[in-house]
Design an enzyme around this catalytic site. Structure first.
Site, mmCIF file in Angstrom:
data_model
loop_
_atom_site.group_PDB
_atom_site.id
_atom_site.type_symbol
_atom_site.label_atom_id
_atom_site.label_comp_id
_atom_site.label_asym_id
_atom_site.label_seq_id
_atom_site.Cartn_x
_atom_site.Cartn_y
_atom_site.Cartn_z
ATOM 1 N N ASP A 137 52.798 64.946 32.260
ATOM 2 C CA ASP A 137 52.004 66.150 32.328
ATOM 3 C C ASP A 137 50.218 65.665 31.968
ATOM 4 O OD1 ASP A 137 51.128 68.555 31.983
ATOM 5 O OD2 ASP A 137 51.834 68.739 29.717
ATOM 6 N N GLU A 171 42.789 71.808 31.216
ATOM 7 C CA GLU A 171 43.781 72.660 31.295
ATOM 8 C C GLU A 171 44.645 72.969 30.056
ATOM 9 O OE1 GLU A 171 48.060 73.709 32.227
ATOM 10 O OE2 GLU A 171 47.188 72.049 31.348
ATOM 11 N N GLU A 172 44.879 71.897 29.095
ATOM 12 C CA GLU A 172 45.530 71.913 28.158
ATOM 13 C C GLU A 172 44.953 72.801 27.141
ATOM 14 O OE1 GLU A 172 48.348 70.840 28.018
ATOM 15 O OE2 GLU A 172 48.680 69.148 29.244
ATOM 16 N N HIS A 287 54.125 66.733 25.916
ATOM 17 C CA HIS A 287 53.148 66.972 24.830
ATOM 18 C C HIS A 287 53.382 66.103 23.635
ATOM 19 C CE1 HIS A 287 51.400 70.941 26.003
ATOM 20 N NE2 HIS A 287 51.152 70.082 27.063
#
Length: 317
Positions: A137, A171-172, A287
């Site tokens: 991710d 994006e996070e 994450h």
């Protein structure tokens, strides 16, 4: 992929290089004959995609363990991708913005040629969370579209439509980079985008094969690819509104994409058709600090990388 609950950062920005946009409507495109398209699309060597992931891991290791927005690891990741694209003959532009008091960057790469009034875009977010290197991710999506772009250059591919690839920042923090990009397009330039393809987490270690159910033609393209492999797919629901396709979709651009799962747990039925472990998350390291180079399923990464190329070759023709 961003957290489902997040404080939405406010982006203010300066454009470091002009965007070249264009469009049409994939939704009205003629059906693609799979056999011809499959012959045209190249196989994407998973070893090449893994080599990019190894570089992103090395960058994170050398820069405090992550590649997050506003950190040195993010800019080094962007510089690595840009250098590859520049050497391959792409026209690259860096778009700069500010979020949470830190400077962020989008990287846009245009392949010369094609109808500039019909643009097919493929994009992935390049940033990680601060907890780790973010190799699934979203190094996985970023590496896959990078290798697809390099395959375009190797093939000297000149499709009817114009090809554009994008790597998004922040994006996070709530799709900050992609939202900034979309919001700073004129309505005419937004209308020129035939379709935006998003790839966020495509190498999950306990993978599923999920297809976005947004634009019907894009959805069918991905489903046709997997049907050709004899692999069943499911509609993607876990990431709805949580990745960089959302700003495009909200602006009326046809969108689609692939996903291999995050922290939802694989059901027994899904394990029966895809393999893997029922009752376990698709990505137990989502994450987390363990989202490292070892947090990748090579088979899923290989299949999904080939699907990226299949869709680019189909939808740009």
């Amino acid at each position: 992929m961003k957290l489902s609950v997040s404080g939405r950062a406010t982006a203010t920005a300066v454009v470091a290089a002009a965007s070249l946009l264009a469009g049409g409507s994939i939704a009205g495109a003629a059906p693609v004959h799979e056999s011809a398209a499959a012959a045209a699309a190249p196989d994407i060597p998973v070893a090449n995609v893994k080599a990019h992931l190894a570089q992103l891991q090395s960058i994170a290791t050398a820069n405090g363990g992550n590649r997050a927005h506003g950190r040195a690891g993010y800019k080094a990741s962007l510089d690595y991708v840009k250098a590859k694209l520049d050497a391959a003959g792409f026209t690259t532009a860096i778009q700069q913005f500010t979020s949470s008091g830190r400077t962020g960057y989008n990287l846009i790469a245009d392949w010369p040629g094609g109808d500039s009034n019909q643009v097919v875009m493929a994009g992935s977010h390049l940033d990680s969370v601060t907890a780790g290197a973010g190799i699934n991710d979203n190094g996985s999506g970023s590496a896959a579209i990078l290798e697809t772009a390099l395959a375009v250059a190797r093939a000297d591919y000149h499709p009817t439509k114009h090809l554009r690839f994008a790597w998004w920042g922040a994006e996070e923090l709530g799709m900050v980079g992609s939202r900034y990009y979309v919001n700073n397009l004129s309505s005419a330039n937004r209308a020129k985008i035939s379709g935006y393809l998003n790839f966020d987490m495509i190498g999950s270690p306990n993978p599923g094969y999920f297809v976005y159910d947004d634009d019907p033609t894009i959805e069918k393209t991905f489903k046709d690819y997997y049907a050709g492999l004899g692999i069943p797919t499911e509609i993607e629901t876990e990431g709805d509104g949580r990745s960089d396709h959302a700003p495009f979709k909200n602006a009326g651009v046809p969108v689609g994409g692939l996903f291999s799962g995050a922290d939802y747990r694989k059901t027994s039925a899904q394990a029966a058709k895809w393999g893997g472990t029922a009752g376990q998350a698709f990505d137990r390291c989502y994450h987390s600090s363990c989202d490292s180079a070892s947090n990748i399923n090579d088979t899923a990464l290989d299949r999904n990388s080939d699907a990226v190329a299949y869709a680019v070759w189909n939808l740009a023709s």
